[in-house]
Design a protein around this motif. Structure first.
Motif, PDB file in Angstrom:
ATOM      1  N   GLU A   1       0.696   4.163  -3.112  1.00  0.00           N
ATOM      2  CA  GLU A   1       0.409   5.598  -2.793  1.00  0.00           C
ATOM      3  C   GLU A   1       1.500   6.402  -3.382  1.00  0.00           C
ATOM      4  O   GLU A   1       1.272   7.417  -3.851  1.00  0.00           O
ATOM      5  CB  GLU A   1       0.042   5.894  -1.287  1.00  0.00           C
ATOM      6  CG  GLU A   1      -1.044   4.931  -0.902  1.00  0.00           C
ATOM      7  CD  GLU A   1      -1.820   5.407   0.376  1.00  0.00           C
ATOM      8  OE1 GLU A   1      -1.018   6.408   1.039  1.00  0.00           O
ATOM      9  OE2 GLU A   1      -2.530   4.766   1.015  1.00  0.00           O
TER      10      GLU A   1
ATOM     11  N   ARG B   1      -9.589  -3.777   2.299  1.00  0.00           N
ATOM     12  CA  ARG B   1      -8.979  -2.508   2.237  1.00  0.00           C
ATOM     13  C   ARG B   1      -8.973  -1.790   1.032  1.00  0.00           C
ATOM     14  O   ARG B   1      -8.562  -2.404   0.285  1.00  0.00           O
ATOM     15  CB  ARG B   1      -7.539  -2.648   3.136  1.00  0.00           C
ATOM     16  CG  ARG B   1      -7.009  -1.384   3.384  1.00  0.00           C
ATOM     17  CD  ARG B   1      -7.535  -1.058   4.837  1.00  0.00           C
ATOM     18  NE  ARG B   1      -6.662   0.331   5.195  1.00  0.00           N
ATOM     19  CZ  ARG B   1      -7.468   1.253   5.825  1.00  0.00           C
ATOM     20  NH1 ARG B   1      -8.586   1.360   6.130  1.00  0.00           N
ATOM     21  NH2 ARG B   1      -6.729   2.153   6.011  1.00  0.00           N
TER      22      ARG B   1
ATOM     23  N   PRO C   1       0.601  -1.208   0.067  1.00  0.00           N
ATOM     24  CA  PRO C   1      -0.038  -0.112   0.157  1.00  0.00           C
ATOM     25  C   PRO C   1       0.884   1.434   0.042  1.00  0.00           C
ATOM     26  O   PRO C   1       0.421   2.219  -0.866  1.00  0.00           O
ATOM     27  CB  PRO C   1      -0.898   0.033   1.070  1.00  0.00           C
ATOM     28  CG  PRO C   1      -0.992  -1.572   1.592  1.00  0.00           C
ATOM     29  CD  PRO C   1       0.157  -2.022   1.015  1.00  0.00           C
TER      30      PRO C   1
ATOM     31  N   HIS D   1      -9.140   5.842   2.614  1.00  0.00           N
ATOM     32  CA  HIS D   1      -9.119   4.869   2.825  1.00  0.00           C
ATOM     33  C   HIS D   1     -10.287   4.168   3.421  1.00  0.00           C
ATOM     34  O   HIS D   1     -11.045   4.781   4.385  1.00  0.00           O
ATOM     35  CB  HIS D   1      -7.814   4.433   3.911  1.00  0.00           C
ATOM     36  CG  HIS D   1      -6.390   4.558   3.180  1.00  0.00           C
ATOM     37  ND1 HIS D   1      -6.014   6.048   3.409  1.00  0.00           N
ATOM     38  CD2 HIS D   1      -5.503   4.209   2.558  1.00  0.00           C
ATOM     39  CE1 HIS D   1      -4.890   6.286   2.954  1.00  0.00           C
ATOM     40  NE2 HIS D   1      -4.623   4.903   2.180  1.00  0.00           N
TER      41      HIS D   1
ATOM     42  N   PRO E   1      -3.486   9.808  -3.112  1.00  0.00           N
ATOM     43  CA  PRO E   1      -4.611   9.202  -2.272  1.00  0.00           C
ATOM     44  C   PRO E   1      -5.378  10.043  -1.462  1.00  0.00           C
ATOM     45  O   PRO E   1      -4.633  11.181  -0.842  1.00  0.00           O
ATOM     46  CB  PRO E   1      -3.618   8.478  -1.447  1.00  0.00           C
ATOM     47  CG  PRO E   1      -2.456   8.289  -2.087  1.00  0.00           C
ATOM     48  CD  PRO E   1      -2.180   9.424  -2.882  1.00  0.00           C
TER      49      PRO E   1
ATOM     50  N   THR F   1      -6.479  -3.063  -2.110  1.00  0.00           N
ATOM     51  CA  THR F   1      -5.568  -3.481  -1.530  1.00  0.00           C
ATOM     52  C   THR F   1      -5.393  -4.751  -0.567  1.00  0.00           C
ATOM     53  O   THR F   1      -4.208  -5.461  -0.490  1.00  0.00           O
ATOM     54  CB  THR F   1      -4.494  -2.338  -0.743  1.00  0.00           C
ATOM     55  OG1 THR F   1      -5.325  -2.159   0.572  1.00  0.00           O
ATOM     56  CG2 THR F   1      -4.307  -1.201  -1.578  1.00  0.00           C
TER      57      THR F   1
ATOM     58  N   THR G   1      -8.063   1.971  -1.323  1.00  0.00           N
ATOM     59  CA  THR G   1      -7.514   3.338  -1.264  1.00  0.00           C
ATOM     60  C   THR G   1      -8.158   4.073  -2.301  1.00  0.00           C
ATOM     61  O   THR G   1      -8.262   3.252  -3.347  1.00  0.00           O
ATOM     62  CB  THR G   1      -5.876   3.085  -1.659  1.00  0.00           C
ATOM     63  OG1 THR G   1      -5.208   2.475  -0.481  1.00  0.00           O
ATOM     64  CG2 THR G   1      -5.397   4.582  -1.671  1.00  0.00           C
TER      65      THR G   1
END
Length: 172
Positions: A36, A113, A32, A49, A46, A71, A115
């Protein structure tokens, strides 16, 4: 990595776009933090989240394109409104949603998860639920959002720039 393209027509509630929804399959091969950094270098910083998935109601943003990188975990989303395209996206996939394209989170795994990002200089200022009385105005507004100069993962020569530029050429 492959890129899936979905052309979604307006339906009287959700404008959708002349630009296709893009799903980059297996595009994220770094952690991650590295992802980013890559997004920042390509002018898609980004912004958010989430472990809750996409908003659980059909909605769109008339003023910005949006990126959602998965992610961890899996999510099923519906894109384009009630009559749109259902897609399962999993860790390593990235969805790029043109301004005006509806999206809705149907289900997620417990380990999800995400982003989220927007092209530099853009953010969500306009969160719409697709009311028929605002449809024409939202179509016009979403069509005025420019194509970003950089693909969020691959820069100026990435697939987004080419695919979206070609889509506009065909539609004009």
């Amino acid at each position: 990595m492959s890129v899936e393209t979905y052309y979604l027509k307006g339906n009287g509630r959700v404008p959708n776009s002349r630009l296709p929804l893009l799903i980059y399959r297996g595009a994220v091969r770094v952690g991650p933090a590295e992802l980013e950094d890559q997004m920042r270098r390509n002018a898609w910083p980004p912004e958010w989240h989430s472990s809750f998935g996409m908003y659980p109601r059909h909605h769109f943003h008339s003023d910005a394109h949006e990126l959602i990188a998965i992610t961890r975990g899996t999510m099923i989303g519906l894109f384009g409104g009630h009559d749109g395209v259902r897609a399962t996206v999993t860790a390593g996939d990235v969805v790029v949603i043109p301004a005006g394209v509806g999206h809705f989170g149907e289900s997620i795994t417990d380990d999800l998860r995400l982003t989220g990002a927007f092209p530099a200089g853009y953010a969500i200022h306009d969160f719409r639920l697709g009311y028929p009385d605002e449809y024409a105005r939202m179509v016009d507004r979403a069509q005025r959002v420019p194509i970003p100069a950089h693909d969020p993962l691959y820069g100026a020569k990435g697939p987004l720039v080419e695919i979206w530029s070609n889509a506009l050429s065909r539609n004009n």
